[in-house]
Design a protein around this motif. Sequence first.
Motif, PDB file in Angstrom:
ATOM      1  N   THR A 288      42.546  36.325  53.095  1.00  0.00           N
ATOM      2  CA  THR A 288      42.348  35.342  52.030  1.00  0.00           C
ATOM      3  C   THR A 288      41.695  35.982  50.802  1.00  0.00           C
ATOM      4  N   ARG A 289      40.787  36.931  51.043  1.00  0.00           N
ATOM      5  CA  ARG A 289      40.145  37.612  49.912  1.00  0.00           C
ATOM      6  C   ARG A 289      41.152  38.476  49.162  1.00  0.00           C
ATOM      7  N   LEU A 290      42.075  39.098  49.889  1.00  0.00           N
ATOM      8  CA  LEU A 290      43.107  39.899  49.239  1.00  0.00           C
ATOM      9  C   LEU A 290      43.975  39.010  48.359  1.00  0.00           C
ATOM     10  N   ALA A 291      44.407  37.876  48.900  1.00  0.00           N
ATOM     11  CA  ALA A 291      45.250  36.948  48.135  1.00  0.00           C
ATOM     12  C   ALA A 291      44.497  36.422  46.911  1.00  0.00           C
TER      13      ALA A 291
ATOM     14  N   ILE B 173      53.537  44.615  42.309  1.00  0.00           N
ATOM     15  CA  ILE B 173      52.691  45.414  41.404  1.00  0.00           C
ATOM     16  C   ILE B 173      51.375  45.764  42.091  1.00  0.00           C
ATOM     17  N   TYR B 174      50.801  44.793  42.804  1.00  0.00           N
ATOM     18  CA  TYR B 174      49.563  45.067  43.533  1.00  0.00           C
ATOM     19  C   TYR B 174      49.811  46.138  44.595  1.00  0.00           C
ATOM     20  N   GLY B 175      50.990  46.074  45.219  1.00  0.00           N
ATOM     21  CA  GLY B 175      51.364  47.089  46.202  1.00  0.00           C
ATOM     22  C   GLY B 175      51.465  48.470  45.586  1.00  0.00           C
TER      23      GLY B 175
ATOM     24  N   GLN C 189      56.152  43.750  50.073  1.00  0.00           N
ATOM     25  CA  GLN C 189      56.331  43.039  51.341  1.00  0.00           C
ATOM     26  C   GLN C 189      55.118  43.261  52.254  1.00  0.00           C
ATOM     27  N   THR C 190      54.585  44.460  52.217  1.00  0.00           N
ATOM     28  CA  THR C 190      53.395  44.759  53.019  1.00  0.00           C
ATOM     29  C   THR C 190      52.218  43.916  52.555  1.00  0.00           C
ATOM     30  N   ILE C 191      52.087  43.760  51.237  1.00  0.00           N
ATOM     31  CA  ILE C 191      51.009  42.919  50.700  1.00  0.00           C
ATOM     32  C   ILE C 191      51.173  41.489  51.195  1.00  0.00           C
TER      33      ILE C 191
ATOM     34  N   PRO D 103      45.928  46.226  57.407  1.00  0.00           N
ATOM     35  CA  PRO D 103      46.008  47.568  56.827  1.00  0.00           C
ATOM     36  C   PRO D 103      45.295  48.598  57.689  1.00  0.00           C
ATOM     37  N   ARG D 104      45.786  49.831  57.620  1.00  0.00           N
ATOM     38  CA  ARG D 104      45.139  50.942  58.322  1.00  0.00           C
ATOM     39  C   ARG D 104      43.897  51.354  57.544  1.00  0.00           C
TER      40      ARG D 104
END
Length: 146
Positions: free
Chosen positions: A83-86, A98-100, A108-110, A120-121
């Motif tokens: 949620t913090r990433l979003a 763009i964030y990716g 797609q990973t984002i 994420p690793r």
Amino acid sequence: MPNIASILKAEISRVARKEMRAETEALKKASVAHRTSIAELRRQVGALEKELRRVTKGATRAAKGPDSEDEASAGTKRRFSATRLAAHRAKLGLSAAIYGQLVGVSGQTIYHWEQGKARPRAVQLESLAAVRDLGAREIAERLAAQ
């Protein structure tokens, strides 16, 4: 005069009840003892499973010895929140693609990270932390440079 058959039947019934009561009491005591031992065994199994998890966790940490030195030199261990990433991406007004690019992964990973379908690793967590520390101007400069 009472009938001898009815007296005999009543006496047999009384003796049978007495014998059954004695047998069922013994069975009840055995059942209580078995239930007590089962409960104790379950507690022991739970304690052993907990100890096994603790030892296994310690063994995996010991196996990751060289990596843990890298984490110690890098600072604190990074945590991830979808949620913090979003929220950060929305705050910056950037698309996932763009964030990716800023993080070094695909859009797609984002999306998968934000939806909680993937995590994420460690290296990617460091990239996310680096992007999170950037301001809007620095992000614009990075995007212009790419």
